[in-house]
Design an enzyme around this catalytic site. Structure first.
Site, short mmCIF file in Angstrom:
data_model
loop_
_atom_site.label_atom_id
_atom_site.label_comp_id
_atom_site.label_asym_id
_atom_site.label_seq_id
_atom_site.Cartn_x
_atom_site.Cartn_y
_atom_site.Cartn_z
N SER A 152 -4.41 0.13 3.12
CA SER A 152 -5.27 -0.48 2.10
C SER A 152 -5.23 -2.00 2.10
CB SER A 152 -4.88 0.03 0.70
OG SER A 152 -3.71 -0.61 0.25
N LYS A 190 -0.06 -4.92 -3.47
CA LYS A 190 -1.47 -5.25 -3.68
C LYS A 190 -1.62 -6.71 -4.08
CE LYS A 190 -3.36 -1.13 -3.10
NZ LYS A 190 -2.17 -0.55 -2.44
#
Length: 231
Positions: A152, A190
């Site tokens: 991701s 993230k």
């Protein structure tokens, strides 16, 4: 002499590196310069390479290195006390040589296992192993390492199997890549975005959705300062 856009991009890359320790993604550079496509960024980077201002390290995470700045930009460059480091060549050979010449050239960090750069995984509580890295790769502070699992964050140059070097801390600026603990259960790597009373955890892959939480549900466990990739 650089064009205005070349100058803007070079200064942006330098500031991003000094602030986060990582080079910006092509999407971030495109947005920062208000360009319509990433092809314009590729052309600008190529021109900066040809003129000796920038170096691109192929097959390496966070692969941009600012070699020099125009005199006007260098004079305004803030002293952040942090300079990004790039590992070149064969890591193992260099580290062995460094240990023989200077024991202080290598440091040992706890390796806490795999962290999701995809779907979050159960929070890691005990370190499973240790990793030795060049001391020059990190600055002051307490650090630990995590192995990246998932895809991701690929557009930020973070690949499955990379080892992320994290500077431990409970605060981070918006836009920095962090280890985030969600509800004291899930942990993920993230990009952090502050949105009023909410915190957004932003992937760097269009296949994944941005996750938004009330700020009190997300705790910063550290921020990314370096990546190590084995070949």
């Amino acid at each position: 002499m650089l064009t205005r856009k070349q100058h803007e991009l070079l200064v942006y890359i330098d500031q991003h590196l000094r602030r986060t320790g990582c080079s910006p993604s092509f999407e971030e550079m495109k947005e920062a310069l208000d360009l319509k496509s990433k092809s314009g960024i590729h052309r600008l980077i190529g021109a900066l390479e040809e003129r000796g201002f920038l170096r691109r390290h192929k097959h390496r995470a966070r692969a941009l290195e600012v070699l020099r700045l125009p005199s006007d930009a260098a004079a305004d460059r803030p002293d952040t006390g942090f300079a990004p480091n790039v590992i070149r060549g064969d890591f193992t050979a260099r580290l062995q040589g460094a240990r023989a010449a200077d024991p202080a050239a290598a440091i040992t960090l706890p390796l806490y296992g795999r962290i999701a750069a995809g779907q979050p995984i159960e929070a890691l509580r005990e370190h499973q192993a240790e990793i030795e890295i060049p001391a020059s790769l990190v600055g002051p502070g307490e650090h630990y390492a995590l192995e990246v699992a998932g895809d991701s964050m690929v557009d930020a140059g973070i690949l499955d199997g990379d080892t992320a070097i994290i500077r431990r801390g409970e605060t981070a600026e918006t836009g920095q890549i962090v280890v985030a603990l969600i509800d004291d259960v899930e942990v993920t790597l993230k990009r952090l975005r502050r949105r009023g009373n909410s915190t957004a955890l932003e992937p760097a892959n269009p296949r994944y959705e941005i996750r938004i939480f009330p700020a009190e549900r997300v705790k910063v466990q550290g921020r990314l300062v370096a990546l190590f990739r084995r070949y």
